[in-house]
Design an enzyme around this catalytic site. Structure first.
Site, mmCIF file in Angstrom:
data_model
loop_
_atom_site.group_PDB
_atom_site.id
_atom_site.type_symbol
_atom_site.label_atom_id
_atom_site.label_comp_id
_atom_site.label_asym_id
_atom_site.label_seq_id
_atom_site.Cartn_x
_atom_site.Cartn_y
_atom_site.Cartn_z
ATOM 1 N N HIS A 18 0.961 -1.297 0.112
ATOM 2 C CA HIS A 18 0.055 -0.057 -0.129
ATOM 3 C C HIS A 18 0.970 1.108 0.070
ATOM 4 O O HIS A 18 0.708 2.215 -0.763
ATOM 5 C CB HIS A 18 -0.756 -0.181 1.211
ATOM 6 C CG HIS A 18 -2.018 -1.006 1.386
ATOM 7 N ND1 HIS A 18 -2.018 -1.737 2.283
ATOM 8 C CD2 HIS A 18 -2.976 -1.430 0.507
ATOM 9 C CE1 HIS A 18 -3.120 -2.520 2.310
ATOM 10 N NE2 HIS A 18 -3.721 -2.361 1.274
ATOM 11 N N LYS A 42 -17.755 -5.215 6.641
ATOM 12 C CA LYS A 42 -16.348 -5.960 6.706
ATOM 13 C C LYS A 42 -16.018 -6.387 8.136
ATOM 14 O O LYS A 42 -16.069 -5.228 8.995
ATOM 15 C CB LYS A 42 -15.294 -5.550 5.848
ATOM 16 C CG LYS A 42 -15.779 -5.566 4.532
ATOM 17 C CD LYS A 42 -14.267 -5.021 3.711
ATOM 18 C CE LYS A 42 -14.496 -4.982 2.203
ATOM 19 N NZ LYS A 42 -13.338 -4.386 1.662
ATOM 20 N N ARG A 91 -2.143 -6.145 -8.207
ATOM 21 C CA ARG A 91 -1.282 -7.192 -7.940
ATOM 22 C C ARG A 91 -1.071 -8.213 -9.190
ATOM 23 O O ARG A 91 -0.240 -8.880 -9.233
ATOM 24 C CB ARG A 91 -1.386 -7.845 -6.466
ATOM 25 C CG ARG A 91 -0.729 -6.906 -5.629
ATOM 26 C CD ARG A 91 -1.509 -7.446 -4.324
ATOM 27 N NE ARG A 91 -2.882 -7.421 -4.090
ATOM 28 C CZ ARG A 91 -3.600 -7.907 -3.100
ATOM 29 N NH1 ARG A 91 -3.042 -7.806 -1.933
ATOM 30 N NH2 ARG A 91 -4.932 -8.121 -3.358
ATOM 31 N N SER A 129 -3.051 -7.599 3.107
ATOM 32 C CA SER A 129 -3.531 -7.712 4.449
ATOM 33 C C SER A 129 -3.820 -8.785 5.145
ATOM 34 O O SER A 129 -3.514 -9.097 6.403
ATOM 35 C CB SER A 129 -4.338 -6.358 4.838
ATOM 36 O OG SER A 129 -3.814 -5.367 4.296
HETATM 37 O O1 PNS Z 1 -8.550 -2.315 0.527
HETATM 38 P P1 PNS Z 1 -9.923 -2.825 0.185
HETATM 39 O O2 PNS Z 1 -10.722 -3.566 1.255
HETATM 40 O O3 PNS Z 1 -9.932 -3.742 -1.096
HETATM 41 O O4 PNS Z 1 -10.692 -1.526 -0.240
HETATM 42 C C1 PNS Z 1 -12.035 -1.538 -0.851
HETATM 43 C C2 PNS Z 1 -12.656 -0.143 -0.986
HETATM 44 C C3 PNS Z 1 -12.714 0.618 0.306
HETATM 45 C C4 PNS Z 1 -11.918 0.650 -1.966
HETATM 46 C C5 PNS Z 1 -14.120 -0.505 -1.601
HETATM 47 O O5 PNS Z 1 -14.937 -1.445 -0.788
HETATM 48 C C6 PNS Z 1 -14.893 0.922 -1.540
HETATM 49 O O6 PNS Z 1 -14.778 1.496 -2.769
HETATM 50 N N1 PNS Z 1 -15.780 1.034 -0.680
HETATM 51 C C7 PNS Z 1 -16.514 2.565 -0.602
HETATM 52 C C8 PNS Z 1 -17.949 2.284 -0.728
HETATM 53 C C9 PNS Z 1 -18.169 2.285 -2.277
HETATM 54 O O7 PNS Z 1 -18.132 3.342 -3.129
HETATM 55 N N2 PNS Z 1 -18.891 1.150 -2.850
HETATM 56 C C10 PNS Z 1 -19.299 1.206 -4.495
HETATM 57 C C11 PNS Z 1 -17.860 0.711 -5.125
HETATM 58 S S1 PNS Z 1 -18.478 0.678 -6.760
#
Ligand code: PNS
Length: 158
Positions: A18, A42, A91, A129
């Protein structure tokens, strides 16, 4: 006009992978907002406050980077921050399959904001993670993959 990018994630916890993406984003944009997601769906090991504090600590030396929590739609937070881009790391093919629908949906929700992917460094491309938490919970050494403060906090939690 200062160009802002947003780097979103759960950061549970932040890894060197990250951090690499955040550093590389900071080289390309005037301002980078690292947005730590508060997603109640989550199960996190670290609380939102703990995750934000760790990200703040490890990003404190990177010019132009600020850290904030967010809830709700990423595109709304990106708009609030005046971001022109959502920047994430990729990745491999599994990430792409997971990310593509989100990038396409975000593009529909906020057509003015581009989603940009940076390829993960090969050395850390297998790190996540979840893998870090699993290995750490079994007593494995994860110090090569996370900043020292994160290794310390993981040791306390697990
Ligand atoms: O580190 P992660 O868990 O892969 O991050 C995921 C994250 C936070 C980027 C994703 O869950 C997100 O964008 N959440 C915000 C809610 C949202 O906008 N959802 C619609 C996405 S199309």
């Amino acid at each position: 006009m200062a160009r802002t990018a947003i780097c979103p994630g759960s950061f549970d916890p932040i890894t060197n992978g990250h951090l690499d993406i955040i550093r590389r984003t900071a080289r390309m944009f005037d301002r980078v907002v690292v947005a730590v997601a508060d997603d109640s769906q989550k199960q996190h090991l670290f609380t939102l406050d703990e995750r934000v504090l760790m990200v703040q600590e490890v990003c404190s030396g990177i010019a132009g980077v600020t850290v904030r929590p967010f809830t709700g739609l990423l595109t709304e937070t990106a708009r609030q921050e005046g971001a022109v881009a959502i920047v994430k790391g990729l990745r491999g093919a599994d990430d792409l399959a997971h990310e593509l629908p989100m990038a396409q949906m975000n593009s529909t929700l906020a057509p003015e904001i581009e989603t940009v992917y940076l390829m993960a460094e090969a050395s850390g491309a297998y790190i996540s993670s979840s893998l870090i938490k699993w290995v750490c919970s079994l007593g494995g050494d994860i110090s090569a993959h996370v900043p020292p403060v994160v290794a310390e906090k993981l040791g306390e939690k697990l």
